[in-house]
Structure formats: C-alpha cells, structure tokens
Design a protein around this motif. Structure first.
Motif, PDB file in Angstrom:
ATOM      1  N   ARG A 117       0.807  -1.222   0.000  1.00 35.71           N
ATOM      2  CA  ARG A 117       0.000   0.000   0.000  1.00 35.71           C
ATOM      3  C   ARG A 117       0.840   1.272   0.000  1.00 35.71           C
ATOM      4  NH1 ARG A 117      -5.211  -0.388  -1.497  1.00 35.71           N
ATOM      5  NH2 ARG A 117      -5.971  -2.379  -0.782  1.00 35.71           N
ATOM      6  N   ASP A 174       1.063   3.316  -3.235  1.00 43.32           N
ATOM      7  CA  ASP A 174      -0.217   3.989  -3.519  1.00 43.32           C
ATOM      8  C   ASP A 174      -0.351   5.258  -2.695  1.00 43.32           C
ATOM      9  OD1 ASP A 174      -0.936   1.942  -5.254  1.00 43.32           O
ATOM     10  OD2 ASP A 174      -2.104   0.863  -3.740  1.00 43.32           O
ATOM     11  N   THR A 216      -7.793   7.020  -2.504  1.00 40.38           N
ATOM     12  CA  THR A 216      -8.379   5.761  -2.956  1.00 40.38           C
ATOM     13  C   THR A 216      -8.973   5.904  -4.351  1.00 40.38           C
ATOM     14  OG1 THR A 216      -8.828   4.948  -0.736  1.00 40.38           O
ATOM     15  CG2 THR A 216     -10.225   4.092  -2.493  1.00 40.38           C
ATOM     16  N   GLU A 217      -9.744   6.957  -4.547  1.00 37.50           N
ATOM     17  CA  GLU A 217     -10.340   7.195  -5.865  1.00 37.50           C
ATOM     18  C   GLU A 217      -9.256   7.443  -6.912  1.00 37.50           C
ATOM     19  OE1 GLU A 217     -13.003  10.420  -5.078  1.00 37.50           O
ATOM     20  OE2 GLU A 217     -14.483   9.116  -4.116  1.00 37.50           O
ATOM     21  N   ASP A 224      -8.978   2.320  -6.378  1.00 36.60           N
ATOM     22  CA  ASP A 224      -9.574   1.369  -5.450  1.00 36.60           C
ATOM     23  C   ASP A 224     -11.025   1.767  -5.169  1.00 36.60           C
ATOM     24  OD1 ASP A 224      -7.340  -0.193  -5.250  1.00 36.60           O
ATOM     25  OD2 ASP A 224      -6.765   0.465  -3.243  1.00 36.60           O
ATOM     26  N   THR A 225     -11.784   0.842  -4.608  1.00 36.83           N
ATOM     27  CA  THR A 225     -13.193   1.132  -4.334  1.00 36.83           C
ATOM     28  C   THR A 225     -13.457   1.564  -2.897  1.00 36.83           C
ATOM     29  OG1 THR A 225     -13.573  -1.223  -3.919  1.00 36.83           O
ATOM     30  CG2 THR A 225     -14.047  -0.403  -6.140  1.00 36.83           C
ATOM     31  N   THR A 226     -12.585   1.173  -1.967  1.00 33.17           N
ATOM     32  CA  THR A 226     -12.750   1.584  -0.569  1.00 33.17           C
ATOM     33  C   THR A 226     -11.397   2.027  -0.016  1.00 33.17           C
ATOM     34  OG1 THR A 226     -12.255  -0.537   0.508  1.00 33.17           O
ATOM     35  CG2 THR A 226     -14.531  -0.196  -0.270  1.00 33.17           C
ATOM     36  N   GLY A 250      -7.688  -0.290   2.815  1.00 34.51           N
ATOM     37  CA  GLY A 250      -6.252  -0.618   2.805  1.00 34.51           C
ATOM     38  C   GLY A 250      -5.391   0.535   3.281  1.00 34.51           C
TER      39      GLY A 250
END
Length: 161
Positions: free
Chosen positions: A16, A19, A37-38, A42-44, A47
């Motif tokens: 992670r 990211d 996240t966006e 990623d969707t949530t 992480g």
C-alpha cells in the motif's frame, strides 16, 4: 520503495505504501484516504486506513531512511534546512494537539492541529526530512486527555522552533 520495504512487518501494508506516496505527491486538491483511494482506482479506503491506523511499522525509521536517500541524492555543502509549521483546521477536540491557536493556513486563530516540518534544500532539489506534531501546553498538562488519545508519557511541551 525498496529502501523502506523492510520497515513493514507484513506484505499487505508494504504493497500500500507506493499507492499512498503517489496519492500524496499527486495534484489532488484535497488529500485524504478517500480521495487517494479514488485517485489510485480502489473502491474503498480500507487498505490505506489500515496502513495509517493499524499496521505495524515505525515511522521514525522510515523517516531515517528518507533522510539517507535525500543526502545521497541532494547533498550539497551549501544546503540549508528550512523549518515550517503548518496547521490543519479541525472541528473537534479529540485529535491530538488540537486547540484554538494561530495557524497561517487560516491566517487567524482557529481550532487547529499544528505540525512542524524540516526540509533539506540544495541546488539539486528539496525534500522533507523530518516532522513533529506540536503538542500545546493545554495537552501536556491534561493526563486524562493524553491517555484517551494515546500520547506517550515522554512527549512533553516544547516550543515550535
């Protein structure tokens, strides 16, 4: 990322970190777990939230690794250190260090948390190499508040400089 990979006990948080770094270096107007996240697709934010809130790693050791990297790549005998404080406006009273205080972010006294950053600057570039959260006297003298926020006993009041 290889330089700091060993600072993470488990592979999931280690995966992670890139990211998070890419999100923090992006041109996002507001940076938090949701916006990053966006940005990374990623969707949530689970992480990133785990990495920042629950994963086991030593931020001070990662900072040491960063300093080593910066000195290898930006070293210069005429380099200077820049100290800068930055305030983050806060609505509540439970975030560590929050109180009504002056912050340049708002240009006035507001409810805020203040951190002090140290940047190494040379003709080759600049990079942040250290940071410290400013803990006001209103926090250092309040044992119950410190315990609720998990502020270590050894953290005491010091002036920002």
């Amino acid at each position: 990322m290889q330089r700091i990979a060993g600072r993470f006990a488990r592979v999931e948080p280690r995966r992670r970190v890139p990211d998070l770094v890419l999100g923090l270096l992006s041109d996002l107007p507001r940076k938090n777990c949701w916006t990053i996240t966006e940005h990374i697709g990623d969707t949530t934010p689970d992480g990133l939230q785990h990495l920042l809130g629950r994963a086991k790693w030593d931020a001070d050791l990662v900072c040491d690794d960063l300093r080593g990297y910066v000195l290898e790549h930006l070293a210069d005998e005429q380099a200077v250190l820049v100290v800068d404080e930055t305030g983050d406006l806060k609505k509540g009273t439970h975030t560590v260090g929050v109180q009504r205080q002056y912050t340049g972010t708002a240009g006035r006294i507001e409810n805020a948390q203040v951190a002090v950053y140290l940047t190494y600057t040379s003709r080759h570039g600049h990079a942040g190499i250290d940071r410290a959260l400013y803990l006001p006297k209103s926090w250092t003298g309040d044992v119950e508040r410190r315990e609720q926020a998990a502020v270590p006993d050894e953290v005491g009041f010091t002036t920002k400089p």
